[in-house]
Motif scaffolding. Structure first.
Motif, PDB file in Angstrom:
ATOM      1  N   MET A  64       0.849  -1.184   0.000  1.00 11.82           N
ATOM      2  CA  MET A  64       0.000   0.000   0.000  1.00 11.82           C
ATOM      3  C   MET A  64       0.888   1.238   0.000  1.00 11.82           C
ATOM      4  N   GLU A  65       0.283   2.354  -0.368  1.00 11.32           N
ATOM      5  CA  GLU A  65       1.014   3.624  -0.371  1.00 11.32           C
ATOM      6  C   GLU A  65       0.626   4.392   0.881  1.00 11.32           C
ATOM      7  N   VAL A  66       1.615   4.726   1.685  1.00  9.67           N
ATOM      8  CA  VAL A  66       1.357   5.443   2.928  1.00  9.67           C
ATOM      9  C   VAL A  66       2.070   6.788   2.897  1.00  9.67           C
ATOM     10  N   ASN A  67       1.306   7.850   2.948  1.00  4.94           N
ATOM     11  CA  ASN A  67       1.855   9.212   2.908  1.00  4.94           C
ATOM     12  C   ASN A  67       2.797   9.419   1.717  1.00  4.94           C
ATOM     13  N   GLY A  68       2.376   8.862   0.575  1.00  6.79           N
ATOM     14  CA  GLY A  68       3.119   9.060  -0.658  1.00  6.79           C
ATOM     15  C   GLY A  68       4.259   8.092  -0.890  1.00  6.79           C
ATOM     16  N   LYS A  69       4.490   7.164   0.044  1.00  2.00           N
ATOM     17  CA  LYS A  69       5.572   6.200  -0.107  1.00  2.00           C
ATOM     18  C   LYS A  69       5.017   4.778  -0.208  1.00  2.00           C
ATOM     19  N   SER A  70       5.556   4.007  -1.141  1.00  3.48           N
ATOM     20  CA  SER A  70       5.119   2.625  -1.311  1.00  3.48           C
ATOM     21  C   SER A  70       5.675   1.772  -0.172  1.00  3.48           C
ATOM     22  N   ARG A  71       4.823   0.929   0.385  1.00  2.00           N
ATOM     23  CA  ARG A  71       5.222   0.074   1.501  1.00  2.00           C
ATOM     24  C   ARG A  71       4.896  -1.384   1.171  1.00  2.00           C
ATOM     25  N   MET A  72       5.883  -2.250   1.357  1.00  4.81           N
ATOM     26  CA  MET A  72       5.694  -3.682   1.201  1.00  4.81           C
ATOM     27  C   MET A  72       5.816  -4.313   2.580  1.00  4.81           C
ATOM     28  N   LEU A  73       4.735  -4.933   3.041  1.00  5.17           N
ATOM     29  CA  LEU A  73       4.707  -5.462   4.396  1.00  5.17           C
ATOM     30  C   LEU A  73       4.269  -6.916   4.418  1.00  5.17           C
ATOM     31  N   SER A  74       4.512  -7.545   5.544  1.00  6.24           N
ATOM     32  CA  SER A  74       4.015  -8.885   5.802  1.00  6.24           C
ATOM     33  C   SER A  74       3.179  -8.791   7.072  1.00  6.24           C
ATOM     34  N   VAL A  75       1.885  -9.039   6.964  1.00  7.73           N
ATOM     35  CA  VAL A  75       0.978  -8.796   8.094  1.00  7.73           C
ATOM     36  C   VAL A  75       0.108 -10.006   8.392  1.00  7.73           C
ATOM     37  N   GLU A  76      -0.358 -10.088   9.620  1.00  3.05           N
ATOM     38  CA  GLU A  76      -1.327 -11.111   9.984  1.00  3.05           C
ATOM     39  C   GLU A  76      -2.691 -10.709   9.430  1.00  3.05           C
ATOM     40  N   PRO A  77      -3.483 -11.653   8.962  1.00  2.00           N
ATOM     41  CA  PRO A  77      -4.786 -11.319   8.378  1.00  2.00           C
ATOM     42  C   PRO A  77      -5.750 -10.672   9.370  1.00  2.00           C
ATOM     43  N   ARG A  78      -5.487 -10.845  10.661  1.00  2.00           N
ATOM     44  CA  ARG A  78      -6.366 -10.248  11.681  1.00  2.00           C
ATOM     45  C   ARG A  78      -5.902  -8.851  12.102  1.00  2.00           C
ATOM     46  N   ALA A  79      -4.727  -8.408  11.644  1.00  2.00           N
ATOM     47  CA  ALA A  79      -4.180  -7.121  12.068  1.00  2.00           C
ATOM     48  C   ALA A  79      -4.981  -5.964  11.494  1.00  2.00           C
ATOM     49  N   THR A  80      -5.291  -4.979  12.320  1.00  2.00           N
ATOM     50  CA  THR A  80      -6.015  -3.804  11.846  1.00  2.00           C
ATOM     51  C   THR A  80      -5.040  -2.820  11.213  1.00  2.00           C
TER      52      THR A  80
END
Length: 214
Positions: A64-80
């Motif tokens: 996702m793009e956060v504050n104009g910067k592209s972010r690649m993350l690994s998240v738990e499906p339950r994480a808000t």
């Protein structure tokens, strides 16, 4: 009529690879079984049950793009989205208040629209543009709404202020700042326990009447 199952599964499919779909369904079945377990049995299981539940969640990719910067993350499906912003991206300006979508302290913009990030699953934000309070200013130049809040003393303890400002910007963009009554109505989802509501309304009206771009 489309069933709840058919509505949920397509929304999840983009984030679950074919090779892991069977495991995902098994995990869902396990969690459903746990949810239906009598409370006394759950208490008897203690911490071991909690650890086993946490273990079934496999991390999933999120871009996702956060504050104009592209972010690649690994998240738990339950994480808000709130927890991802605060804990993984260290954007702690977005506050955790009630954690039930009732206070508005966690308000952020998703593709230009305000949302309560505590009620938004992070995995559903794939490909979205997120703006937090940290993304409103341009370097040392504050956003007009931030300046107005300072000028009109639109905060006291300041805890609700980030969410108030994000909602205030959205309120004007949505065309709901035509009068004091309308502003109060469309800002009602943001609670200020210090009671700075008149000052918040004044700040919004100044930005709106000044015709400043928000």
């Amino acid at each position: 009529m489309e069933s709840k199952e058919s509505a949920i599964i397509p929304a999840i499919e983009p984030y679950v690879e074919d090779s892991s779909r069977r495991n995902f369904l098994k995990q869902s079945s396990l969690l459903t079984a746990v949810a239906l377990t009598p409370e006394i049995a759950v208490k008897a299981a203690g911490l071991h049950l909690h650890e086993e539940i946490a273990a079934v969640f496999e991390k999933m990719p999120l871009k996702m793009e956060v504050n104009g910067k592209s972010r690649m993350l690994s998240v738990e499906p339950r994480a808000t989205l709130l927890d991802i912003l605060r804990e993984q991206l260290e954007l702690t300006g977005t506050k955790k208040g009630c954690d039930h979508g009732q206070c508005g302290a966690c308000t952020v913009h998703v593709d230009g629209r305000r949302v309560n990030s505590c009620l938004t699953l992070g995995v559903m934000m794939n490909g979205k543009k997120i703006t937090t309070i940290e993304g409103l200013a341009h370097g040392d130049q504050l956003h007009p709404m931030q300046e107005a809040f300072i000028k009109h003393d639109g905060f006291q303890c300041g805890y609700c202020t980030p969410g108030q400002i994000m909602s205030a910007v959205a309120c004007i963009r949505e065309g709901h700042a035509g009068s004091e009554h309308e502003i109060r109505e469309y800002m009602s989802g943001n609670i200020c326990r210090c009671g700075a509501y008149p000052n918040i309304v004044n700040a919004i009206q100044e930005v709106k009447n000044g015709g400043q771009e928000v």
